[in-house]
Write a protein that holds these residues in place. Sequence first.
Motif, mmCIF file in Angstrom:
data_model
loop_
_atom_site.group_PDB
_atom_site.id
_atom_site.type_symbol
_atom_site.label_atom_id
_atom_site.label_comp_id
_atom_site.label_asym_id
_atom_site.label_seq_id
_atom_site.Cartn_x
_atom_site.Cartn_y
_atom_site.Cartn_z
ATOM 1 N N ILE A 106 56.645 8.220 -31.125
ATOM 2 C CA ILE A 106 56.152 8.882 -29.915
ATOM 3 C C ILE A 106 55.486 10.203 -30.276
ATOM 4 O O ILE A 106 54.490 10.601 -29.667
ATOM 5 C CB ILE A 106 57.306 9.107 -28.921
ATOM 6 N N THR A 107 56.008 10.889 -31.280
ATOM 7 C CA THR A 107 55.454 12.196 -31.666
ATOM 8 C C THR A 107 54.122 12.080 -32.385
ATOM 9 O O THR A 107 53.388 13.058 -32.498
ATOM 10 C CB THR A 107 56.439 12.966 -32.569
ATOM 11 N N GLN A 155 49.807 8.934 -28.873
ATOM 12 C CA GLN A 155 49.885 8.946 -27.419
ATOM 13 C C GLN A 155 50.078 7.544 -26.863
ATOM 14 O O GLN A 155 50.801 7.345 -25.884
ATOM 15 C CB GLN A 155 48.624 9.576 -26.818
ATOM 16 N N ALA A 161 53.660 6.843 -26.809
ATOM 17 C CA ALA A 161 54.316 7.576 -25.718
ATOM 18 C C ALA A 161 54.058 6.909 -24.364
ATOM 19 O O ALA A 161 54.936 6.892 -23.496
ATOM 20 C CB ALA A 161 53.829 9.020 -25.700
ATOM 21 N N ALA A 172 56.451 4.033 -24.072
ATOM 22 C CA ALA A 172 57.843 4.316 -24.441
ATOM 23 C C ALA A 172 58.865 4.029 -23.336
ATOM 24 O O ALA A 172 59.935 3.489 -23.625
ATOM 25 C CB ALA A 172 57.971 5.763 -24.915
ATOM 26 N N ILE A 177 51.406 15.717 -27.430
ATOM 27 C CA ILE A 177 51.703 14.441 -26.776
ATOM 28 C C ILE A 177 52.048 14.697 -25.309
ATOM 29 O O ILE A 177 52.786 15.635 -24.993
ATOM 30 C CB ILE A 177 52.885 13.719 -27.467
ATOM 31 N N ARG A 237 54.237 13.433 -22.708
ATOM 32 C CA ARG A 237 55.400 12.570 -22.526
ATOM 33 C C ARG A 237 55.372 11.931 -21.144
ATOM 34 O O ARG A 237 55.183 12.610 -20.141
ATOM 35 C CB ARG A 237 56.679 13.402 -22.697
ATOM 36 N N GLU A 271 65.047 11.402 -20.180
ATOM 37 C CA GLU A 271 65.389 11.797 -21.545
ATOM 38 C C GLU A 271 66.858 12.199 -21.662
ATOM 39 O O GLU A 271 67.531 11.872 -22.650
ATOM 40 C CB GLU A 271 64.491 12.957 -21.994
#
Length: 638
Positions: free
Chosen positions: A465-466, A469, A472, A475, A505, A507, A514
């Motif tokens: 994810i980091t 994009q 992400a 995700a 990114i 999120r 999270e």
Amino acid sequence: MIRLSYLLFLIASAPLSAQKTAAVTSPDKSIEVKFGLTKKGNPYYMVSKSGTKVIDTSALGLVRKDDDFSTGLSVQSTSGTSSVSDSYTMLQGKKSEIWYRANQRQLTLTNKNGQLFEIIFNVSDDGFAFKYRFPETTSDKKIITEEKSSFRFASGTKGWLQPMSVAKSGWEQCNPAYEEYYDMETPIEKQPALGQGWVYPALFQSNGIWVSVTEAGLGRNYCGTHLKYDEATKSVRIVFPQTLERTAPDAALEPEGTLPLSSPWRVVGIGNLETIANSTLGTDLADKSVAKNTDFIKPGIASWSWALLKDDSVNYDTTKQFIDYASQMNWLYCLVDADWDRRIGLDKIKELIAYAKGKNVKLILWYNSAGSWNTVKYTPKDKFLTAESRDKEFQLLSDMGIAGVKIDFFGGDGQSMISYYHDILESALKHKILVNFHGATLPRGWQRTYPNLMTAEAIKGFEFITFFQEVADLAPGHMAMLPFGRNLYDPMDFTPMSLDKIPNINRRSTTAFELALPTLFLSGIQHLAEIPEGMAKQPKYVIDYLKDIPTAWDESKYLAGFPGKDAIFARRKGNVWFITGINGENKPKSFELDLSFVKATEGFMITDGKNGKVVESKVKAGKVNVDLKAFGGFVMKF
């Protein structure tokens, strides 16, 4: 291909009265497994649940380099039904105290040359399992070249499946690492784009019944396997690893060893989604613990700088900061990542160990699994390749006061590679070192056999994810799949939870989504991605919540959810219940949860509020309505 297709045609077309058959049912009589031989001596089985066919007539058998145990067999004996009962304790996972109960029958066969071959069936209320055994004793090595085991599902069956990657592909040739996206609700006839089949656990829905397939009890003399749809036989077959999945070009790829020799259990969960999600079959069928002393094994949370700050964070001052962070959060561990030997050095690591000890924190150090199977340059490497060097390195770490190791970049599922995993776990256990495997295979229940195995990656986790994009963007749905897939039976080091921001990114998941992940995902050591600066921006009630969350559970319950869409689970540690849930879709949802099992009358809930903020509220046990925002989540604590 043609021969097996013809075999299955013969099996399917032969009337039961013309076959030699037997059956074994689950203790509650809901699952029945019929098995036997056709007139041609081909072993087969079929499975039903409450009268509904789940797996149609499917092939069994093994082929050795020296002989065939898949056709031309004769029945020597069929055992009566015996009761199997096993109770055991897990130091991590869904439940601490587990009782496994099943009915067992054994089919003993001889092949055309009079050699013995056994097929053992266990049937429990939540599924069944089978394995093969060559019971005779030999001094010469035997090599298994093919496994015929298959799963013939009804037409229209859908799968939630993670593709197997191509060996020696990916960054620095580090595949396969079980790090692909799931194909969700896909026709099982559809071949994955990578062409290598599907890894375990594989989830299917057939005739309205959910089925999970994995393997357990994988010893050092067998290779890891995976699944592939065979168009010729219209079945999902067990297949062996790709040629390059071994420690060296001349190292063992296929199962080999002297007799007696057993396969792993082929484990199949059967039932509704709640039955599958609550099942512990992955450890029920694993080999029993070999540990004599487990006092040093402490599940917990670790701080970790690399997730958001990357390579430059592996230095003395940042590590000291993350030790302070772990101490302030009451977390047990701090992970020091790749190249610590060059960026910090052994002498300074010893200083950090002493500093951490004063803060009631222990360090975990990263290692490269090394060998010729990848070209990764990160160090330290080459430390575990021989028994002498393994014991020397683990003894050094033990003497220094290091709690555990994170070992990265393994090279597949060949028998020599599986043996290497066992070598590492055995040596680490002897020296009281905890283990986390990264860039690795699925553990397949090893955490029961070696309780010092705290977790393993084997998933497209937070680090991806980091970097991208597009990762992400996908995700939330990916993470809503994991409790029903990768994390179903085995610990998973996804390294979750970014509450603030990810550099470069956008999120997609909310903060409450999270926040839910550390108690939704199962991992003996939970490495959290959030850094001190991000944590400092959170409300006090969020910080206080994260100071006291377990990573090992006494009990777990599936409450609601659907693979890839949403997941809501309850987990208990002692007298405290945590209820945790995520919405993997880009639309708001509402759930009515029955929390009547919670004895405490009142608790609190943290969920998404306005403008990206979280809010805390009181909540009472009983029937509770929960509203989730798009890509949102919540936690409750009673």
